[in-house]
Design an enzyme around this catalytic site. Structure first.
Site, PDB file in Angstrom:
ATOM      1  CD  GLU A 163      -8.453   1.200   7.627  1.00 29.20           C
ATOM      2  OE1 GLU A 163      -8.301   0.257   8.582  1.00 29.20           O
ATOM      3  OE2 GLU A 163      -8.154   2.287   8.001  1.00 29.20           O
ATOM      4  CG  HIS A 176      -5.788  -2.306   8.809  1.00 25.62           C
ATOM      5  ND1 HIS A 176      -6.016  -0.808   9.031  1.00 25.62           N
ATOM      6  CD2 HIS A 176      -4.586  -2.586   9.138  1.00 25.62           C
ATOM      7  CE1 HIS A 176      -4.577  -0.355   9.579  1.00 25.62           C
ATOM      8  NE2 HIS A 176      -3.797  -1.222   9.475  1.00 25.62           N
ATOM      9  CG  ASP A 216      -0.346  -0.428   2.428  1.00 25.21           C
ATOM     10  OD1 ASP A 216       0.880  -0.203   2.554  1.00 25.21           O
ATOM     11  OD2 ASP A 216      -0.949  -0.708   3.509  1.00 25.21           O
ATOM     12  CG  ASN A 242      -8.784  -1.427  11.945  1.00 24.67           C
ATOM     13  OD1 ASN A 242      -7.829  -2.003  11.531  1.00 24.67           O
ATOM     14  ND2 ASN A 242      -9.301  -0.183  11.578  1.00 24.67           N
TER      15      ASN A 242
HETATM   16  P1  PGA Z   1       2.300  -1.427  12.763  1.00 27.99           P
HETATM   17  O1  PGA Z   1       1.121  -1.297  11.576  1.00 27.99           O
HETATM   18  O2  PGA Z   1       3.056  -2.343  12.323  1.00 27.99           O
HETATM   19  O3  PGA Z   1       2.680  -0.081  12.810  1.00 27.99           O
HETATM   20  O4  PGA Z   1       1.518  -1.612  14.085  1.00 27.99           O
HETATM   21  C1  PGA Z   1       0.605  -2.547  10.990  1.00 27.99           C
HETATM   22  C2  PGA Z   1      -0.737  -2.304  10.445  1.00 27.99           C
HETATM   23  O5  PGA Z   1      -1.256  -1.418  10.794  1.00 27.99           O
HETATM   24  O6  PGA Z   1      -0.882  -2.831   9.447  1.00 27.99           O
END
Ligand code: PGA
Length: 234
Positions: free
Chosen positions: A142, A137, A67, A135
């Protein structure tokens, strides 16, 4: 699905870095799907050490990232292109021409199509690395009403914006849109490695053992034939 619980986050990262090393040693032109965020940084550090020690050669490897934020250029220090360059690509012997991070500038729909093409080019990724949001994702998919099939521009949820604001001066500076591989795009990978620190234990448990629902996007991984979840017990 295979679940590996390690004793520490350092061990989690060592296990994953070793898996990537073994894959690339067995298949020097492997295609890797890569992820950003705080979670993979120590893994990339270990890959850099391994590359410098001559244990793994990235010269023929291709990468495609999950992404990218919309509205900031690849030179912005919070863009995912900048993240990948500074946390990995600038320190290993990969050919940058073989690394792809979607552009977040200009025509978002065209950029999404370009990422989808890169995912298809040369066939499925041999391995897709995934983090998970609080959450549920994966990528920037999302929670929503249906699993998105293809790469698409997406509006970030408030919880993601808040979580990512730690990396920006002000929460208003966090982009509110992104381009992400869809769930269908992610599931094309031959093998998926989901990494989660101890802070994600609750959502990982829900995603792996609860119902498969787009309201917990990572739950779709229950349907993939080769998923390894690596997490740590403390
Ligand atoms: P993080 O993010 O590794 O910074 O916790 C993971 C994500 O949101 O996919």
């Amino acid at each position: 699905m295979k679940v590996i619980v390690t004793n520490s986050y350092d061990e989690t990262c060592a296990v994953i870095a070793n898996m990537i090393k073994e894959l690339v040693n067995a298949k020097p032109d492997a295609k890797l799907g890569l992820a950003t965020g705080g979670t993979p940084v120590p893994i990339y550090k270990k890959l850099i050490e391994m590359n410098k020690a001559g244990e793994v050669d990235f010269s023929r490897v291709h990468t495609v990232n999950l992404d990218e934020y919309c509205g900031i250029p690849g030179t912005h220090d919070q863009s995912y292109r900048y993240f990948m360059d500074t946390n990995l690509f600038d320190h290993i012997n990969i050919d940058k021409k073989n690394t792809f991070v979607a552009s977040g500038m200009g025509d978002f729909e065209a950029n999404a199509r370009e990422l989808e093409e890169k995912v298809r080019e040369g066939g499925a990724a041999d391995l897709q690395l995934l983090g998970i949001g609080h959450n549920g994702h994966i990528g920037f998919n999302e929670p929503c009403e249906s699993f998105p099939a293809a790469v698409h521009p997406v509006e970030l949820t408030e919880s993601t914006i808040q979580a990512n604001s730690r990396l920006f001066d002000r929460v208003e500076d966090v982009p509110t849109r992104a381009i992400t591989m869809g769930i269908g795009t992610i599931l094309k990978a031959r093998r998926i490695l989901l990494i989660a620190g101890a802070d994600k234990r609750e959502i990982v448990e829900k995603a792996l053992t609860g119902p498969v629902t787009p309201w917990v996007p990572a739950s779709v991984l229950q349907l993939h034939r080769d998923v390894t979840v690596i997490t740590c017990g403390e």
